[in-house]
Each structure stands twice: as structure tokens, then as C-alpha cells.
Scaffold this motif. Structure first.
Motif, PDB file in Angstrom:
ATOM      1  N   VAL A  73      31.317  99.744 -38.124  1.00  0.00           N
ATOM      2  CA  VAL A  73      31.565  99.041 -39.382  1.00  0.00           C
ATOM      3  C   VAL A  73      32.984  99.368 -39.858  1.00  0.00           C
ATOM      4  N   PRO A  74      33.889  98.394 -39.908  1.00  0.00           N
ATOM      5  CA  PRO A  74      35.252  98.666 -40.369  1.00  0.00           C
ATOM      6  C   PRO A  74      35.276  99.056 -41.845  1.00  0.00           C
ATOM      7  N   ILE A  75      36.240  99.895 -42.188  1.00  0.00           N
ATOM      8  CA  ILE A  75      36.456 100.277 -43.593  1.00  0.00           C
ATOM      9  C   ILE A  75      37.784  99.734 -44.111  1.00  0.00           C
ATOM     10  N   LYS A  76      38.572  99.110 -43.227  1.00  0.00           N
ATOM     11  CA  LYS A  76      39.872  98.584 -43.605  1.00  0.00           C
ATOM     12  C   LYS A  76      40.174  97.332 -42.794  1.00  0.00           C
ATOM     13  N   ALA A  77      41.101  96.531 -43.303  1.00  0.00           N
ATOM     14  CA  ALA A  77      41.578  95.343 -42.601  1.00  0.00           C
ATOM     15  C   ALA A  77      43.095  95.349 -42.679  1.00  0.00           C
ATOM     16  N   ARG A  78      43.755  95.266 -41.540  1.00  0.00           N
ATOM     17  CA  ARG A  78      45.211  95.360 -41.518  1.00  0.00           C
ATOM     18  C   ARG A  78      45.851  94.153 -42.201  1.00  0.00           C
ATOM     19  N   VAL A  79      46.830  94.438 -43.034  1.00  0.00           N
ATOM     20  CA  VAL A  79      47.423  93.438 -43.908  1.00  0.00           C
ATOM     21  C   VAL A  79      48.040  92.281 -43.130  1.00  0.00           C
ATOM     22  N   GLU A  80      48.623  92.564 -41.969  1.00  0.00           N
ATOM     23  CA  GLU A  80      49.337  91.520 -41.243  1.00  0.00           C
ATOM     24  C   GLU A  80      48.405  90.569 -40.502  1.00  0.00           C
ATOM     25  N   ARG A  81      47.108  90.922 -40.407  1.00  0.00           N
ATOM     26  CA  ARG A  81      46.195  90.082 -39.632  1.00  0.00           C
ATOM     27  C   ARG A  81      45.007  89.535 -40.426  1.00  0.00           C
ATOM     28  N   VAL A  82      44.690  90.146 -41.547  1.00  0.00           N
ATOM     29  CA  VAL A  82      43.409  89.865 -42.189  1.00  0.00           C
ATOM     30  C   VAL A  82      43.247  88.408 -42.600  1.00  0.00           C
ATOM     31  N   ALA A  83      44.310  87.770 -43.073  1.00  0.00           N
ATOM     32  CA  ALA A  83      44.184  86.401 -43.572  1.00  0.00           C
ATOM     33  C   ALA A  83      43.825  85.408 -42.477  1.00  0.00           C
ATOM     34  N   HIS A  84      44.064  85.776 -41.212  1.00  0.00           N
ATOM     35  CA  HIS A  84      43.839  84.838 -40.110  1.00  0.00           C
ATOM     36  C   HIS A  84      42.929  85.446 -39.042  1.00  0.00           C
ATOM     37  N   ASN A  85      42.189  86.468 -39.400  1.00  0.00           N
ATOM     38  CA  ASN A  85      41.315  87.174 -38.462  1.00  0.00           C
ATOM     39  C   ASN A  85      39.907  86.601 -38.557  1.00  0.00           C
ATOM     40  N   LEU A  86      39.364  86.114 -37.439  1.00  0.00           N
ATOM     41  CA  LEU A  86      38.030  85.520 -37.454  1.00  0.00           C
ATOM     42  C   LEU A  86      36.966  86.525 -37.898  1.00  0.00           C
ATOM     43  N   PHE A  87      37.197  87.805 -37.614  1.00  0.00           N
ATOM     44  CA  PHE A  87      36.218  88.824 -37.978  1.00  0.00           C
ATOM     45  C   PHE A  87      36.014  88.860 -39.494  1.00  0.00           C
ATOM     46  N   PHE A  88      37.112  88.683 -40.251  1.00  0.00           N
ATOM     47  CA  PHE A  88      37.043  88.773 -41.709  1.00  0.00           C
ATOM     48  C   PHE A  88      37.065  87.407 -42.395  1.00  0.00           C
ATOM     49  N   ARG A  89      36.915  86.338 -41.625  1.00  0.00           N
ATOM     50  CA  ARG A  89      37.052  84.993 -42.186  1.00  0.00           C
ATOM     51  C   ARG A  89      36.080  84.755 -43.341  1.00  0.00           C
TER      52      ARG A  89
END
Length: 231
Positions: A73-89
Motif C-alpha cells: 500500500v503506497p503512502i506517497k505519490a511522486r509529484v512529477e508523475r501523480v497527475a498522469h499515473n494510472l495507479f492514482f487516476r
């Protein structure tokens, strides 16, 4: 942020730091949280905007989509990828703020064990951390899959042994981040280019034995005698 932080003040101290005049829907309680040694999976106070109201809930630190059962379970999302990351969509549109008092880093200084450092704002104000998540609202009752992640960046310049730290915002930008009317493109600009500078923070050595999350108390955030603050 090595997976430990403090959130010991009460919800109204954090609301005052946000400086939002909207009425508060408070599901987080009125008492100080007294979490000096919070770890992933802890229930932390989380703010989001619901219509014209500011809402506070206790939400689990950590989130993954229900289809991703084969990963941690991730606790963070990297700023440079989160807006376009399918995992966090699914949660990228659901912006939130987690207000904390400090976070911790462990640094290899050549000894038998890593040395823990505490990082906080120089003015001791709450730290307003950008986050996204799945959390309760008027249409969504609390459920087992709720959770949130911090937006993180490898900003550098602090005791950043793990090469990442939470994206923190000043109150004005935190309010804009929370506002549902803020376009996603603008939210991405805020987290990428307008986070607080290193100069807003200080850090110092603390005693080693933090250990189990049952170990709580103000002694965990006390500098070691002789430790230089704002190292």
C-alpha cells in the motif's frame, strides 16, 4: 519522510493555520490528537472541501486501488508523475490537505544505527501537506478501502536521505489546492512549482528510541542535548 510523522495538535489549530472562514464539518473530534510517532496505516486528520464547507475526517494513511492487491500500500505519490499515473487516476481529482506538526528522517552518519532527525517549520506553524485520497463525503460513507497518500518531491537541501519529502503549501495555496473549482491543470502547477522552500524549515537530531508506534509522547520531539537546530 521515512514513514513517521507527528500530528499532536487539535483540529482547530489546523483550521486556524489554513485560515478558511468556511463552516467546519468536523468528524475528527475536538481534542488534541497527541500522535507523536504516527506510522503508515494510522488514522490521521485529513481536510477536504465539500461544497462551501471545510470537512475534517480521520482517514488511513496509505491507499491503493482495489485491483492492485499484489503490491504494498503506497503512502506517497511522486509529484512529477501523480497527475498522469494510472495507479492514482481514481483519486487524483480528490485533493486534500493533511496538516502535520513535523516529520522524521533517519540518516546514516556512520554509526551502528541511523540517526533520527525531526523536521518542522521554523515558525512552528502546522505543515500543510498536499494529499489525494478516497475519503468520506456526503455521498460516500466511511469504508475499509478509504485512505490517502501524500504528494512527495525529492526537493533536496534537508535531511533527505530517502530523497523525498511532502509537498507543503502556504495557506493561500493550500486553500486553492482544496477548492473544487481549481482546475486540475492549475492544481498540477501548484504542486510542481509552488511548494514551500527549504528555507521555511529547520531540523535537528532527536533521541534514537522511537520504536513501536505505541511509543508516544512529547519526549520524542525533544532535541538531543547539544544538537544544533536548523542544521
Amino acid at each position: 519522510m521515512c514513514g513517521r510523522l507527528s500530528q499532536y495538535r487539535g483540529i482547530h489549530d489546523f483550521v486556524a493555520a489554513l485560515n478558511i472562514p468556511n463552516a467546519l464539518i468536523n468528524y475528527a473530534g475536538d481534542q488534541p490528537f497527541e500522535l507523536y510517532n504516527a506510522a503508515p496505516s494510522a488514522q490521521l486528520a485529513l481536510f477536504h472541501q465539500e461544497g462551501q464547507f471545510l470537512r475534517a475526517d480521520m482517514v488511513r494513511w496509505g491507499w491503493r486501488p482495489d485491483w492492485a492487491t499484489d503490491c504494498a500500500v503506497p503512502i506517497k505519490a511522486r509529484v512529477e508523475r501523480v497527475a498522469h499515473n494510472l495507479f492514482f487516476r481514481a483519486i487524483w481529482p480528490h485533493r486534500a490537505i493533511s496538516a502535520i506538526d513535523n516529520w522524521f528522517e533517519w540518516v546514516d552518519e556512520g554509526g551502528p544505527k541511523k540517526q533520527p532527525y525531526l523536521i518542522r517549520r521554523k515558525d512552528r506553524a502546522p505543515i500543510l501537506c498536499a494529499a489525494i485520497g478516497q475519503y468520506p463525503n456526503a455521498e460516500h460513507k466511511p469504508e475499509e478501502h478509504d485512505g490517502f497518500v501524500f504528494i512527495s518531491a525529492g526537493q533536496g537541501g534537508m535531511v533527505d536521505a530517502q530523497d523525498w519529502q511532502p509537498v507543503t503549501l502556504n495557506p493561500e495555496l493550500a486553500r486553492e489546492w482544496l477548492n473544487p473549482a481549481t482546475p486540475k491543470e492549475r492544481a498540477e502547477q501548484i504542486m510542481l512549482f509552488q511548494r514551500e522552500p527549504t528555507e521555511a524549515f529547520e531540523w535537528f537530531k532527536i533521541d534514537r528510541p522511537m520504536g513501536n508506534v505505541q511509543n508516544q509522547g512529547a519526549h520524542l520531539i525533544t532535541p538531543i542535548a547539544g544538537s544544533d537546530e536548523d542544521a
